[in-house]
Motif scaffolding. Structure first.
Motif, PDB file in Angstrom:
ATOM      1  N   LYS B 231      28.194 -27.346  25.166  1.00  0.00           N
ATOM      2  CA  LYS B 231      28.055 -26.207  26.050  1.00  0.00           C
ATOM      3  C   LYS B 231      28.857 -25.451  25.479  1.00  0.00           C
ATOM      4  N   LEU B 232      28.436 -23.985  25.510  1.00  0.00           N
ATOM      5  CA  LEU B 232      28.993 -22.765  25.003  1.00  0.00           C
ATOM      6  C   LEU B 232      29.068 -21.894  25.940  1.00  0.00           C
ATOM      7  N   GLY B 233      30.312 -21.439  26.242  1.00  0.00           N
ATOM      8  CA  GLY B 233      30.527 -20.340  27.222  1.00  0.00           C
ATOM      9  C   GLY B 233      31.020 -19.076  26.412  1.00  0.00           C
ATOM     10  N   MET B 234      30.348 -17.836  26.748  1.00  0.00           N
ATOM     11  CA  MET B 234      30.689 -16.637  25.941  1.00  0.00           C
ATOM     12  C   MET B 234      31.282 -15.763  27.322  1.00  0.00           C
ATOM     13  N   VAL B 235      32.801 -15.441  26.792  1.00  0.00           N
ATOM     14  CA  VAL B 235      33.486 -14.865  27.746  1.00  0.00           C
ATOM     15  C   VAL B 235      34.281 -13.587  26.949  1.00  0.00           C
ATOM     16  N   VAL B 236      33.763 -12.844  26.502  1.00  0.00           N
ATOM     17  CA  VAL B 236      34.304 -11.914  25.431  1.00  0.00           C
ATOM     18  C   VAL B 236      34.219 -10.263  25.872  1.00  0.00           C
ATOM     19  N   ALA B 237      33.767 -10.084  27.378  1.00  0.00           N
ATOM     20  CA  ALA B 237      34.012  -8.887  27.659  1.00  0.00           C
ATOM     21  C   ALA B 237      33.375  -7.611  26.928  1.00  0.00           C
ATOM     22  N   GLY B 238      33.912  -6.827  26.199  1.00  0.00           N
ATOM     23  CA  GLY B 238      33.393  -5.758  25.572  1.00  0.00           C
ATOM     24  C   GLY B 238      32.462  -6.039  24.358  1.00  0.00           C
ATOM     25  N   HIS B 239      32.962  -7.223  23.668  1.00  0.00           N
ATOM     26  CA  HIS B 239      32.073  -7.658  22.499  1.00  0.00           C
ATOM     27  C   HIS B 239      30.721  -8.558  23.085  1.00  0.00           C
ATOM     28  N   SER B 240      30.547  -8.716  24.170  1.00  0.00           N
ATOM     29  CA  SER B 240      29.424  -9.624  24.512  1.00  0.00           C
ATOM     30  C   SER B 240      28.129  -9.307  23.662  1.00  0.00           C
ATOM     31  N   GLY B 241      27.939  -7.819  23.570  1.00  0.00           N
ATOM     32  CA  GLY B 241      26.711  -7.561  22.815  1.00  0.00           C
ATOM     33  C   GLY B 241      26.533  -8.277  21.477  1.00  0.00           C
ATOM     34  N   GLN B 242      27.676  -8.251  20.946  1.00  0.00           N
ATOM     35  CA  GLN B 242      27.587  -8.947  19.487  1.00  0.00           C
ATOM     36  C   GLN B 242      27.145 -10.440  19.546  1.00  0.00           C
ATOM     37  N   LEU B 243      27.897 -10.933  20.350  1.00  0.00           N
ATOM     38  CA  LEU B 243      27.891 -12.538  20.516  1.00  0.00           C
ATOM     39  C   LEU B 243      26.397 -12.675  21.028  1.00  0.00           C
ATOM     40  N   ALA B 244      25.931 -11.974  21.766  1.00  0.00           N
ATOM     41  CA  ALA B 244      24.674 -12.155  22.523  1.00  0.00           C
ATOM     42  C   ALA B 244      23.488 -12.045  21.421  1.00  0.00           C
ATOM     43  N   ILE B 349      27.278 -13.629  35.376  1.00  0.00           N
ATOM     44  CA  ILE B 349      27.655 -15.154  35.210  1.00  0.00           C
ATOM     45  C   ILE B 349      26.486 -15.971  35.521  1.00  0.00           C
ATOM     46  N   SER B 350      26.131 -16.357  34.239  1.00  0.00           N
ATOM     47  CA  SER B 350      24.697 -16.522  34.046  1.00  0.00           C
ATOM     48  C   SER B 350      24.457 -17.698  32.902  1.00  0.00           C
ATOM     49  N   LYS B 351      23.523 -18.496  33.392  1.00  0.00           N
ATOM     50  CA  LYS B 351      22.568 -18.929  32.048  1.00  0.00           C
ATOM     51  C   LYS B 351      22.165 -18.337  31.193  1.00  0.00           C
ATOM     52  N   THR B 352      21.867 -18.329  29.988  1.00  0.00           N
ATOM     53  CA  THR B 352      20.995 -17.545  29.218  1.00  0.00           C
ATOM     54  C   THR B 352      19.678 -17.959  28.558  1.00  0.00           C
ATOM     55  N   PRO B 353      18.957 -17.244  27.768  1.00  0.00           N
ATOM     56  CA  PRO B 353      17.632 -17.497  27.287  1.00  0.00           C
ATOM     57  C   PRO B 353      18.016 -18.847  26.332  1.00  0.00           C
ATOM     58  N   LEU B 354      19.361 -18.973  25.653  1.00  0.00           N
ATOM     59  CA  LEU B 354      19.467 -20.244  24.734  1.00  0.00           C
ATOM     60  C   LEU B 354      20.229 -21.329  25.948  1.00  0.00           C
ATOM     61  N   GLY B 355      19.593 -22.566  25.293  1.00  0.00           N
ATOM     62  CA  GLY B 355      20.057 -23.577  26.384  1.00  0.00           C
ATOM     63  C   GLY B 355      21.337 -23.998  26.099  1.00  0.00           C
ATOM     64  N   PHE B 358      26.074 -20.259  28.294  1.00  0.00           N
ATOM     65  CA  PHE B 358      26.516 -19.673  29.344  1.00  0.00           C
ATOM     66  C   PHE B 358      27.141 -18.340  28.983  1.00  0.00           C
ATOM     67  N   ILE B 359      26.790 -17.386  29.850  1.00  0.00           N
ATOM     68  CA  ILE B 359      27.646 -15.934  29.703  1.00  0.00           C
ATOM     69  C   ILE B 359      28.234 -15.689  30.968  1.00  0.00           C
TER      70      ILE B 359
END
Lengths: 107, 415
Positions: B231-244, B349-355, B358-359
């Motif tokens: 499982k991957l959690g993306m918790v990067v605030a300002g740079h969320s767009g790059q990670l997404a 605080i959400s699931k994402t289109p990728l299984g 989470f973001i």
């Protein structure tokens, strides 16, 4: 402070004279579009770290909207152009390519 | 992990402080983890901590591009409050406030939470009506706030000018439980507790790509090689767009700069936090005596961690009108953080289109105050794969469905 040249009246306007309008070249979707298209148009944003095309309005000048190509990571301005286009003009693209060879292009 | 206590201080005093151990370990990454969290700021570390504490998931790596707590966790004005208008916001921010109240004991690390009280000044009649509405909403939500008169404001904040020429103080929304905390200590405390549970905090390790197989995440490519995860959690605030973008989806987020500054230190003069939203400034006094001042966001996409100069001027000009005594203070330092603003000014605080990916992002200008609640809700989402009651409303599909949690209209301002 950002300084942008307004392509409508030719003034070199600084940031306090301008109103930002966020991402440019969004394709507008109306009432008959699908939910996904409408959401993408209304909310989903590229928000790139790097080359960004965006809308500005010369609020305390001629009052007209125009578009700018700018780097969000360095605040470098590549150029401004009139808003009546659906994608960035070739001369702006060429300027960006000259300065950012790895840029992936407008999409 | 050796516990910090008065006995530990006495013991170390007797042996010349040679026995203090490192607060957290800096291991090399293992090839595979159950959970990888990208971003070792307050939210990422809190997520990891509650994954371990509440859900027993301890095979966790927290990877960080810079150093832990070096992003917005280290660049805010440390205000903590929960007086939000909308129910889902009030619920998660009040959960955070409740956790802050016992966080020092919980983490065995002094986060210097100071519930000194917080005022939101009403300086227009429109704001008076807005805050009265918030007070009633808070009453229904079980969040204790009250409406106080200008005279009471003056009692609480003797340095304030309540009959300013342009923006007289007409009253205030008062949350006595609100206050400030020590921002770095929150990150350090969580990091120490995570490390003690056996989690790996890997700093100076930048994510370069997200790998997936059949629509399910399998790991991340980093500057220290591939790190696999279930499982991957993306918790990067300002740079969320790059990670997404690496994970193949887009977010309803724009990154802009938000600035703050501190003055030279002066004697204690104000023991509450004051927010003046009409004029767009907020101020509190730090333990060192500096006046900590926050302003508004820039209006354009920006990743430079510095904002436009004229915003500093606007903020200070407005605050000088409300606090005339600060007019001769010199500003010592100014800084900017990159905040991730969503369309409705509420987080994802959400699931994402990728299984299994989470973001947690979009906290915009309200990130610090929400750290424990955000971590709590994100940990529940990641552990169970489905959001709990705190996170449910904050899913990223609310924009498509038109179910906004509209704090931008409610607050109309940085929060």
């Amino acid at each position: 402070m950002l300084i942008l040249e307004c392509p409508c009246c030719g003034v070199m306007a600084d940031e306090t004279e301008l109103a930002p309008g966020y991402e440019a070249h969004l394709k507008r979707f109306g009432p008959d579009s699908s939910d996904e298209e409408f959401e993408a148009y209304m909310f989903a944003r590229k928000n790139p770290k790097g080359v960004h095309f965006e809308r500005w309005r010369h609020a305390y000048g001629c009052g007209k909207w125009f578009l700018a190509a700018r780097d969000t990571a360095t605040l470098e301005v590549f150029g401004t152009y009139p808003a009546q286009v659906s994608e960035p003009p070739a001369d702006i693209i060429a300027k960006i390519r000259a300065k950012r060879p790895d840029w992936k292009g407008f999409k | 992990m050796k516990r910090y206590s008065v006995f530990a201080i006495a013991r170390e005093a007797l042996r010349h402080h040679t026995g203090w151990e490192r607060a957290w370990a800096s291991p090399e990454p293992k090839p595979q983890y159950d959970v990888v969290i990208v971003g070792a700021g307050g939210h990422g570390l809190a997520t990891a901590y509650y994954l371990g504490k509440n859900h027993g998931i301890r095979n966790v790596a927290i990877i960080e591009k810079g150093w832990l707590g070096g992003g917005n966790t280290g660049r805010n004005t440390t205000i903590i409050r929960s007086n939000y208008l909308q129910d889902p916001s009030a619920a998660i921010y009040d959960k955070a406030l409740q956790l802050y109240e016992t966080l020092s004991q919980d983490l065995n690390y002094n986060v210097m939470f100071s519930p000194r009280g917080l005022l939101m000044l009403a300086q227009t009649h429109h704001e008076v009506r807005g805050y009265l509405r918030t007070v009633h909403a808070n009453g229904l939500q079980g969040v204790s706030t009250e409406w106080i008169s200008p005279e009471r404001v003056k009692e609480l904040v003797p340095i304030i000018n309540i009959d300013g020429p342009r923006y007289p103080v007409l009253g205030a929304l008062y949350q006595p439980r609100g206050g400030t905390g020590r921002h770095d200590a929150v990150a350090w405390g969580y990091a120490r507790a995570c490390s003690a549970m056996g989690m790996d905090i890997i700093q100076k390790c930048e994510v370069k790509g997200v790998r997936s197989e059949g629509g399910v995440v399998t790991g991340v490519d980093t500057t220290k090689g591939f790190i696999g995860c279930r499982k991957l959690g993306m918790v990067v605030a300002g740079h969320s767009g790059q990670l997404a973008e690496m994970a193949g989806f887009r977010l309803p987020i724009e990154a802009v700069a938000l600035q703050a500054m501190v003055s030279e230190p002066i004697k204690p003069c104000m023991d509450v936090v004051v927010m003046a939203n009409t004029v767009h400034g907020y101020m509190s006094q730090s333990d060192k005596g500096e006046m900590v001042i926050g302003g508004g966001t820039d209006g354009f996409n920006n990743y430079t961690q510095r904002g436009s100069f004229h915003h500093i001027e606007e903020t200070l000009r407005a605050l000088v009108e409300t606090f005339p005594m600060i007019s001769r203070l010199k500003m010592l330092r100014q800084w900017g953080g990159i905040v991730d603003m969503t369309g409705d000014r509420s987080p994802l605080i959400s699931k994402t289109p990728l299984g299994n990916c989470f973001i947690n992002c979009g906290w915009g200008t309200g990130g610090f105050k929400s750290i424990p609640g955000s971590g709590w809700a994100m940990a529940e989402l990641m552990a169970k794969g489905e959001p709990g009651p705190l996170a449910e409303a904050f899913n990223m599909w609310r924009f498509k469905e038109g179910r906004f949690i509209d704090e931008s209209v409610a607050a109309g301002v940085a929060h």
